[in-house]
Design a protein around this motif. Structure first.
Motif, PDB file in Angstrom:
ATOM      1  N   ILE A  47      19.312 -21.387  11.781  1.00 61.20           N
ATOM      2  CA  ILE A  47      19.599 -23.034  11.810  1.00 61.20           C
ATOM      3  C   ILE A  47      21.111 -23.193  11.077  1.00 61.20           C
ATOM      4  CG2 ILE A  47      17.375 -23.686  11.615  1.00 61.20           C
ATOM      5  CD1 ILE A  47      17.788 -24.451   8.719  1.00 61.20           C
ATOM      6  N   VAL A  48      21.697 -24.072  11.462  1.00 58.08           N
ATOM      7  CA  VAL A  48      23.145 -24.382  10.586  1.00 58.08           C
ATOM      8  C   VAL A  48      22.778 -25.624  10.022  1.00 58.08           C
ATOM      9  CG1 VAL A  48      25.572 -24.893  10.746  1.00 58.08           C
ATOM     10  CG2 VAL A  48      24.567 -23.213  12.289  1.00 58.08           C
ATOM     11  N   VAL A  49      23.146 -25.584   8.706  1.00 54.44           N
ATOM     12  CA  VAL A  49      23.029 -26.971   7.539  1.00 54.44           C
ATOM     13  C   VAL A  49      23.998 -27.933   7.840  1.00 54.44           C
ATOM     14  CG1 VAL A  49      22.624 -27.713   5.487  1.00 54.44           C
ATOM     15  CG2 VAL A  49      21.602 -25.490   6.170  1.00 54.44           C
ATOM     16  N   LYS A  50      23.719 -28.892   7.834  1.00 57.92           N
ATOM     17  CA  LYS A  50      24.782 -30.206   8.256  1.00 57.92           C
ATOM     18  C   LYS A  50      25.009 -31.002   7.083  1.00 57.92           C
ATOM     19  CE  LYS A  50      23.705 -31.167  12.881  1.00 57.92           C
ATOM     20  NZ  LYS A  50      23.218 -32.118  13.876  1.00 57.92           N
ATOM     21  N   ILE A  51      24.471 -30.544   5.911  1.00 58.94           N
ATOM     22  CA  ILE A  51      24.617 -31.314   4.580  1.00 58.94           C
ATOM     23  C   ILE A  51      24.686 -30.428   3.349  1.00 58.94           C
ATOM     24  CG2 ILE A  51      23.475 -33.551   5.233  1.00 58.94           C
ATOM     25  CD1 ILE A  51      21.409 -31.178   3.408  1.00 58.94           C
ATOM     26  N   SER A  52      25.307 -30.640   2.377  1.00 59.66           N
ATOM     27  CA  SER A  52      25.392 -29.851   1.106  1.00 59.66           C
ATOM     28  C   SER A  52      24.362 -30.381   0.150  1.00 59.66           C
ATOM     29  CB  SER A  52      26.689 -29.960   0.466  1.00 59.66           C
ATOM     30  OG  SER A  52      27.723 -29.187   1.309  1.00 59.66           O
ATOM     31  N   SER A  53      23.288 -29.342  -0.374  1.00 56.86           N
ATOM     32  CA  SER A  53      22.366 -29.790  -1.063  1.00 56.86           C
ATOM     33  C   SER A  53      21.385 -28.724  -1.782  1.00 56.86           C
ATOM     34  CB  SER A  53      21.158 -30.943  -0.248  1.00 56.86           C
ATOM     35  OG  SER A  53      20.391 -31.083  -1.354  1.00 56.86           O
ATOM     36  N   ASN A  54      21.085 -29.039  -2.878  1.00 56.34           N
ATOM     37  CA  ASN A  54      20.334 -27.930  -3.475  1.00 56.34           C
ATOM     38  C   ASN A  54      18.662 -28.643  -3.431  1.00 56.34           C
ATOM     39  OD1 ASN A  54      20.286 -29.892  -5.273  1.00 56.34           O
ATOM     40  ND2 ASN A  54      20.887 -28.600  -6.918  1.00 56.34           N
ATOM     41  N   GLU A  55      18.569 -29.635  -2.659  1.00 57.25           N
ATOM     42  CA  GLU A  55      17.461 -30.608  -2.484  1.00 57.25           C
ATOM     43  C   GLU A  55      16.781 -30.343  -1.274  1.00 57.25           C
ATOM     44  OE1 GLU A  55      17.071 -34.192  -4.534  1.00 57.25           O
ATOM     45  OE2 GLU A  55      19.168 -34.086  -4.896  1.00 57.25           O
ATOM     46  N   LEU A  56      17.295 -29.329  -0.321  1.00 55.41           N
ATOM     47  CA  LEU A  56      16.724 -29.095   0.973  1.00 55.41           C
ATOM     48  C   LEU A  56      15.752 -27.910   0.862  1.00 55.41           C
ATOM     49  CD1 LEU A  56      16.705 -29.417   4.143  1.00 55.41           C
ATOM     50  CD2 LEU A  56      18.704 -27.878   4.111  1.00 55.41           C
ATOM     51  N   GLU A  57      14.442 -28.093   1.160  1.00 53.91           N
ATOM     52  CA  GLU A  57      13.462 -26.973   1.201  1.00 53.91           C
ATOM     53  C   GLU A  57      12.808 -26.890   2.345  1.00 53.91           C
ATOM     54  OE1 GLU A  57       9.798 -25.346  -1.557  1.00 53.91           O
ATOM     55  OE2 GLU A  57      10.976 -26.990  -2.288  1.00 53.91           O
ATOM     56  N   ILE A  58      13.063 -25.607   3.003  1.00 56.86           N
ATOM     57  CA  ILE A  58      12.052 -25.619   4.401  1.00 56.86           C
ATOM     58  C   ILE A  58      10.881 -24.788   3.888  1.00 56.86           C
ATOM     59  CG2 ILE A  58      12.059 -24.447   6.647  1.00 56.86           C
ATOM     60  CD1 ILE A  58      15.065 -24.916   6.281  1.00 56.86           C
ATOM     61  N   PHE A 129       3.721 -32.648  18.735  1.00 61.28           N
ATOM     62  CA  PHE A 129       4.876 -32.269  19.176  1.00 61.28           C
ATOM     63  C   PHE A 129       4.878 -31.469  20.576  1.00 61.28           C
ATOM     64  CE2 PHE A 129       3.490 -28.513  16.781  1.00 61.28           C
ATOM     65  CZ  PHE A 129       3.906 -27.383  17.086  1.00 61.28           C
ATOM     66  N   ASN A 130       5.857 -31.454  21.252  1.00 57.49           N
ATOM     67  CA  ASN A 130       5.845 -30.963  22.776  1.00 57.49           C
ATOM     68  C   ASN A 130       6.533 -29.432  22.739  1.00 57.49           C
ATOM     69  OD1 ASN A 130       4.204 -33.055  23.485  1.00 57.49           O
ATOM     70  ND2 ASN A 130       6.031 -34.379  23.757  1.00 57.49           N
ATOM     71  N   GLY A 131       7.375 -29.060  21.634  1.00 58.69           N
ATOM     72  CA  GLY A 131       7.922 -28.232  21.727  1.00 58.69           C
ATOM     73  C   GLY A 131       7.128 -26.648  21.466  1.00 58.69           C
ATOM     74  N   ALA A 132       8.005 -25.862  21.131  1.00 58.31           N
ATOM     75  CA  ALA A 132       7.352 -24.440  20.756  1.00 58.31           C
ATOM     76  C   ALA A 132       6.997 -24.325  19.417  1.00 58.31           C
ATOM     77  CB  ALA A 132       8.333 -23.152  21.420  1.00 58.31           C
ATOM     78  N   ALA A 133       7.823 -25.037  18.628  1.00 58.78           N
ATOM     79  CA  ALA A 133       7.415 -24.872  17.240  1.00 58.78           C
ATOM     80  C   ALA A 133       7.825 -26.194  16.568  1.00 58.78           C
ATOM     81  CB  ALA A 133       8.137 -23.650  16.764  1.00 58.78           C
ATOM     82  N   LEU A 134       7.523 -26.386  15.233  1.00 62.92           N
ATOM     83  CA  LEU A 134       7.589 -27.524  14.189  1.00 62.92           C
ATOM     84  C   LEU A 134       7.921 -26.912  13.003  1.00 62.92           C
ATOM     85  CD1 LEU A 134       7.737 -30.380  14.150  1.00 62.92           C
ATOM     86  CD2 LEU A 134       5.289 -30.339  13.193  1.00 62.92           C
ATOM     87  N   ILE A 135       9.063 -27.262  12.490  1.00 69.59           N
ATOM     88  CA  ILE A 135       9.769 -26.753  11.081  1.00 69.59           C
ATOM     89  C   ILE A 135       9.251 -28.176  10.180  1.00 69.59           C
ATOM     90  CG2 ILE A 135      11.461 -26.495   9.587  1.00 69.59           C
ATOM     91  CD1 ILE A 135      13.000 -25.376  12.329  1.00 69.59           C
ATOM     92  N   SER A 136       8.558 -27.782   9.110  1.00 70.90           N
ATOM     93  CA  SER A 136       8.369 -28.687   7.946  1.00 70.90           C
ATOM     94  C   SER A 136       9.106 -28.389   6.898  1.00 70.90           C
ATOM     95  CB  SER A 136       6.878 -28.383   7.737  1.00 70.90           C
ATOM     96  OG  SER A 136       6.424 -29.400   6.626  1.00 70.90           O
ATOM     97  N   TYR A 137       9.998 -29.303   6.392  1.00 71.58           N
ATOM     98  CA  TYR A 137      10.733 -29.395   5.145  1.00 71.58           C
ATOM     99  C   TYR A 137      10.940 -30.972   4.385  1.00 71.58           C
ATOM    100  CZ  TYR A 137      14.340 -31.861   8.012  1.00 71.58           C
ATOM    101  OH  TYR A 137      15.289 -32.891   8.502  1.00 71.58           O
ATOM    102  N   THR A 138      11.249 -30.671   3.090  1.00 70.65           N
ATOM    103  CA  THR A 138      11.673 -31.552   2.201  1.00 70.65           C
ATOM    104  C   THR A 138      13.083 -31.652   1.952  1.00 70.65           C
ATOM    105  OG1 THR A 138      11.334 -30.377   0.247  1.00 70.65           O
ATOM    106  CG2 THR A 138       9.375 -31.452   1.115  1.00 70.65           C
ATOM    107  N   PHE A 139      13.766 -33.039   1.939  1.00 72.03           N
ATOM    108  CA  PHE A 139      14.836 -33.189   1.457  1.00 72.03           C
ATOM    109  C   PHE A 139      14.934 -34.387   0.502  1.00 72.03           C
ATOM    110  CE2 PHE A 139      19.026 -35.393   2.241  1.00 72.03           C
ATOM    111  CZ  PHE A 139      19.861 -34.309   1.581  1.00 72.03           C
ATOM    112  N   LYS A 140      15.394 -34.256  -0.767  1.00 66.96           N
ATOM    113  CA  LYS A 140      15.372 -35.234  -1.867  1.00 66.96           C
ATOM    114  C   LYS A 140      13.965 -35.641  -1.895  1.00 66.96           C
ATOM    115  CE  LYS A 140      19.971 -36.379  -1.519  1.00 66.96           C
ATOM    116  NZ  LYS A 140      21.202 -37.446  -1.423  1.00 66.96           N
ATOM    117  N   GLY A 141      12.913 -34.977  -1.837  1.00 67.73           N
ATOM    118  CA  GLY A 141      11.565 -35.212  -2.380  1.00 67.73           C
ATOM    119  C   GLY A 141      10.805 -35.885  -0.936  1.00 67.73           C
ATOM    120  N   LYS A 142      11.505 -35.932   0.076  1.00 72.22           N
ATOM    121  CA  LYS A 142      10.810 -36.679   1.183  1.00 72.22           C
ATOM    122  C   LYS A 142      10.561 -35.741   2.136  1.00 72.22           C
ATOM    123  CE  LYS A 142      11.015 -40.974   3.642  1.00 72.22           C
ATOM    124  NZ  LYS A 142      11.750 -42.353   3.947  1.00 72.22           N
ATOM    125  N   ARG A 143       9.065 -35.669   2.901  1.00 72.69           N
ATOM    126  CA  ARG A 143       8.793 -34.669   3.854  1.00 72.69           C
ATOM    127  C   ARG A 143       9.489 -35.051   5.327  1.00 72.69           C
ATOM    128  NH1 ARG A 143       7.390 -30.100   3.880  1.00 72.69           N
ATOM    129  NH2 ARG A 143       6.220 -30.488   2.000  1.00 72.69           N
TER     130      ARG A 143
END
Length: 160
Positions: A47-58, A129-143
Motif C-alpha cells: 500500500i501507499v499511505v496518503k496521510i501522515s500519521s502515527n495513529e494509523l494502525e493496520i 465484501f466482494n473482493g479477495a481480501a479485506l484490510i482492517s485498520y484504525t485511524f485516530k482510534g476509529k475502526r
C-alpha cells in the motif's frame, strides 16, 4: 450516489476511508521440498499511505472468512514506530500454512499434525465484501475497512 453510500454507511455503522491505496496484492502457493514438509500460501499487500500519521494502525486481514492478525511494516521497519508519512510504501504480509504430517520413529509410527504460520481462524468479516481480501485498520482510534479487489496469483514456489 454519494447520498446512497452515506445512508448505507450510517445504517450499517461501517467506516470506509481513503487513508491509503492498495497498489499490489499477491498470493503465492508454496511447498517444502521434502516429503511431508507441508506447504501453504504467502500473501503480500503493498500500500501507499496518503496521510501522515502515527495513529494509523493496520491490524487485521480477511482472506474470505479466514482472519489473520497482521502488522504493517515499512521496507526498513526499524522506524515503523515513528508512524507513516505521505507516500510511504507499506507492506502487509501473512502466511497460511497447511498442516504437515511427521512420522514419529516409535513402535507405532504415529502420525501427528504440526501447524505453523499465522493463525487462520474462521471469523465472519465485520462487513460483506466482494473482493479477495479485506484490510482492517484504525485511524485516530476509529475502526475502518478497505477492500482488496483481487490477489494476483504468483508462480508456485517449490522450496528446498
Amino acid at each position: 450516489m454519494k447520498s446512497i453510500l452515506l445512508a448505507w454507511t450510517i445504517l450499517t455503522g461501517v467506516n470506509t476511508c481513503n487513508d491509503f491505496e492498495v497498489i499490489k496484492a499477491t498470493e503465492q502457493q508454496w511447498a517444502g521440498g521434502i516429503s511431508g514438509s507441508g506447504g501453504g500460501t504467502d500473501y503480500q499487500i503493498t500500500i501507499v499511505v496518503k496521510i501522515s500519521s502515527n495513529e494509523l494502525e493496520i491490524d487485521g486481514l480477511w482472506i474470505g472468512e479466514r482472519f489473520f492478525p497482521v502488522k504493517a511494516k515499512k521496507k526498513f521497519p526499524a522506524r515503523t514506530s515513528d508512524g507513516f508519512s505521505v507516500n510511504d510504501t507499506i507492506y502487509i504480509t501473512t502466511q497460511e500454512v497447511n498442516p504437515r504430517i511427521e512420522i514419529l520413529t516409535d513402535q507405532n509410527k504415529k502420525e501427528q499434525p504440526r501447524h505453523g504460520g499465522a493463525k487462520q481462524d474462521k471469523v465472519k468479516p465485520p462487513i460483506v465484501f466482494n473482493g479477495a481480501a479485506l484490510i482492517s485498520y484504525t485511524f485516530k482510534g476509529k475502526r475502518y475497512y478497505k477492500e482488496v479487489s483481487e490477489l494476483e496469483k504468483l508462480k508456485f514456489n517449490a522450496r528446498p
